[in-house]
Scaffold this motif. Structure first.
Motif, short mmCIF file in Angstrom:
data_model
loop_
_atom_site.label_atom_id
_atom_site.label_comp_id
_atom_site.label_asym_id
_atom_site.label_seq_id
_atom_site.Cartn_x
_atom_site.Cartn_y
_atom_site.Cartn_z
N ASP A 10 41.38 37.09 35.87
CA ASP A 10 42.42 36.79 36.56
C ASP A 10 42.29 36.77 38.09
O ASP A 10 41.67 37.47 38.61
CB ASP A 10 43.64 37.85 36.38
CG ASP A 10 44.82 37.27 36.31
OD1 ASP A 10 45.13 36.87 37.56
OD2 ASP A 10 45.76 37.16 35.60
N ARG A 16 45.05 42.17 38.42
CA ARG A 16 43.66 42.26 37.82
C ARG A 16 43.15 43.65 37.67
O ARG A 16 43.08 44.24 36.74
CB ARG A 16 42.73 41.35 38.25
CG ARG A 16 41.35 41.33 37.48
CD ARG A 16 40.10 40.40 37.90
NE ARG A 16 39.98 40.73 39.47
CZ ARG A 16 40.13 40.23 40.53
NH1 ARG A 16 40.58 38.85 40.56
NH2 ARG A 16 39.68 40.64 41.67
N ASP A 54 43.22 34.73 32.11
CA ASP A 54 44.55 34.08 32.63
C ASP A 54 44.42 32.56 32.48
O ASP A 54 43.01 31.86 32.78
CB ASP A 54 44.59 34.55 34.24
CG ASP A 54 45.69 33.73 34.78
OD1 ASP A 54 46.71 33.60 34.15
OD2 ASP A 54 45.80 33.75 35.98
N LYS A 104 52.82 37.05 30.63
CA LYS A 104 52.91 38.09 31.72
C LYS A 104 54.23 38.05 32.38
O LYS A 104 55.22 37.18 32.17
CB LYS A 104 52.27 37.30 32.93
CG LYS A 104 50.78 37.28 33.08
CD LYS A 104 50.34 36.72 34.30
CE LYS A 104 48.70 36.75 34.57
NZ LYS A 104 48.23 36.07 35.70
#
Length: 179
Positions: A10, A16, A54, A104
């Motif tokens: 990420d 992260r 991601d 997310k």
């Protein structure tokens, strides 16, 4: 999970490192990478238990990274992290070989459940537990958020989603609102 490390990719350093710390607190060995190139190097160094990637990163996107990771480690379980506005990209990543996706903001328990393929019960507003949403339901909810953001403007919503107005209309007819 096995003794092999999990790769967490990420570009958001704070997210992260917080997620990596939470995963480590749950007994996982975690290797982190800030972009696709670093992820490829990590995957080339040794067997990984899983990769959490991601989708939206500068340089190599998560969608581009998935097939590269699988070319290095064909048995690798890949979970994609998708932020607001990227459900279509998550679907594409799964078509390319990812095993699951997590929206997310995600916590470590969400990620571990996605990696292992275990459904994690989700509390409803009433406090009861419901199964996780299907991909179709997640897409529907995303469309509804965009529609709300545009004040119900179908043309603007379609533009923001990167689809034609007609495709959006078909999706809206396919999943009518619950009464």
């Amino acid at each position: 999970m096995t003794a092999q490390p999990m790769l967490l990719v990420d570009d958001d350093e704070v997210f992260r490192e917080r997620l990596a710390t939470a995963l480590r607190q749950r007994g996982q060995e975690v290797v982190t990478a800030s972009d696709g190139e670093a992820a490829m190097q990590a995957a080339g160094r040794g067997k990984l238990a899983a990769a959490v990637v991601d989708l939206r990163m500068p340089g190599m996107s998560g969608t581009e990274l998935v097939p590269h990771l699988l070319s290095l480690q064909p048995e690798l379980r890949i979970v994609v992290l998708t932020g607001y506005g990227s459900i279509a990209s998550a679907v594409e990543a799964m078509r390319l070989g990812a095993h699951n996706y997590v929206s997310k903001p995600a916590d470590a328990d969400d990620v571990l459940a996605a990696v292992t393929g275990e459904a994690r019960p989700m509390p409803t507003a009433s406090g009861s537990v419901s199964p996780p949403p299907t991909l179709a339901r997640a897409e529907w909810e995303h469309i509804q958020r965009i529609l709300a953001d545009t004040g119900g403007n179908v043309s603007e919503t379609a533009r923001r989603l990167g689809i034609t107005r007609r495709t959006l209309q078909l999706k809206l007819k396919k999943y009518p609102p619950r009464v």
